[in-house]
Scaffold this motif. Sequence first.
Motif, mmCIF file in Angstrom:
data_model
loop_
_atom_site.group_PDB
_atom_site.id
_atom_site.type_symbol
_atom_site.label_atom_id
_atom_site.label_comp_id
_atom_site.label_asym_id
_atom_site.label_seq_id
_atom_site.Cartn_x
_atom_site.Cartn_y
_atom_site.Cartn_z
ATOM 1 N N ARG A 1 46.791 29.557 52.260
ATOM 2 C CA ARG A 1 47.411 30.015 51.013
ATOM 3 C C ARG A 1 46.742 29.368 49.801
ATOM 4 O O ARG A 1 46.557 30.006 48.764
ATOM 5 C CB ARG A 1 48.908 29.693 51.054
ATOM 6 N N ARG B 1 44.440 31.293 46.763
ATOM 7 C CA ARG B 1 44.666 31.105 45.326
ATOM 8 C C ARG B 1 43.416 30.573 44.630
ATOM 9 O O ARG B 1 43.063 31.022 43.544
ATOM 10 C CB ARG B 1 45.861 30.163 45.116
ATOM 11 N N ILE C 1 44.878 36.018 45.678
ATOM 12 C CA ILE C 1 46.307 36.078 45.979
ATOM 13 C C ILE C 1 46.916 37.436 45.641
ATOM 14 O O ILE C 1 47.857 37.885 46.303
ATOM 15 C CB ILE C 1 47.070 34.911 45.299
ATOM 16 N N GLU D 1 51.926 37.759 51.432
ATOM 17 C CA GLU D 1 52.344 36.659 52.307
ATOM 18 C C GLU D 1 53.680 37.033 52.940
ATOM 19 O O GLU D 1 54.662 37.306 52.234
ATOM 20 C CB GLU D 1 52.471 35.361 51.510
ATOM 21 N N SER E 1 47.361 25.739 42.749
ATOM 22 C CA SER E 1 47.337 26.279 44.118
ATOM 23 C C SER E 1 48.156 25.419 45.069
ATOM 24 O O SER E 1 48.770 25.932 46.018
ATOM 25 C CB SER E 1 45.897 26.389 44.616
ATOM 26 N N THR F 1 52.470 26.093 46.741
ATOM 27 C CA THR F 1 52.551 26.211 48.199
ATOM 28 C C THR F 1 53.169 24.985 48.871
ATOM 29 O O THR F 1 53.016 24.813 50.093
ATOM 30 C CB THR F 1 51.137 26.427 48.783
#
Length: 198
Positions: A16, A20, A25, A30, A191, A195
Motif C-alpha cells: 500500500r 502511494r 493509488i 484496496e 504514504s 496506512t
Amino acid sequence: MKLYITVPSPFARKCRIVAREKGLIDRIEEIVVDPYANAPELLASNPVVQVPTLIAEDGLPVSDSPVICDYLDVLGSGPRLLPTDGAERLRVRRLETLGNQALEMGVKLVLEKRRPESEQSPSWIGRWTENMGRALDALEAARPDPARLDIGVITAGVAVTWIGFRHPDFDLAAGRPGLVTLQAALEARPSFGATRPG
C-alpha cells in the motif's frame, strides 16, 4: 487493479505504501478481506488465501509482497524503489530481506500466542523472539537511511512499526537508535500515515 489486504498486515502495508509512493493509488481498489474465513474473492485468486494479493492490470493475480512491490515499482511513476543496477539492487534486496525476516518471526510469534496456552511452545516463542531481535539488530547495523527511500528502507520502517504495534512488550528501541530515527522519519510521510496498522 484490486489489492486484497487486511489492515494490520505489514506485508500488505508495504504494498500500500509503494502504491502511494509510485502514484498508483487512484488505479487500485484496496479490498479488506478475512483470509481466515477463506474470503471467496481472495480464494479465487490465491490458492493459499494470503494477503496481500494483487489483481494486476492484465487481470492475473500477483501474490507475495516483494513481487507485488516490484510490479508496482515498474508500473508507477517517479524514481525506482528497487534499483536496476546489480550492486545497488543487491544492497536494497538484502535490506528488504532483513525487514521481511524480522516480520516473519513476529508473525510466527503472533500466531503461536493465539493458540490455547496449553498448546503454546515456550521454546519456539523463545527462538522466534531471539531471531526477531537479531534481525532488528542486523537492520540497525545496516543503517537504513530514510532520505534514500527504496523498498529496503520501506520494509525496515514497516517492520519497526508493526513489531512495536504487535509486540509492545518487546523492547525494540533498546540499542537501536537508528531504527527509532528511521521510524519517526518514515511515519511522517503521507504514504505511511495513510496506512498505519490499528
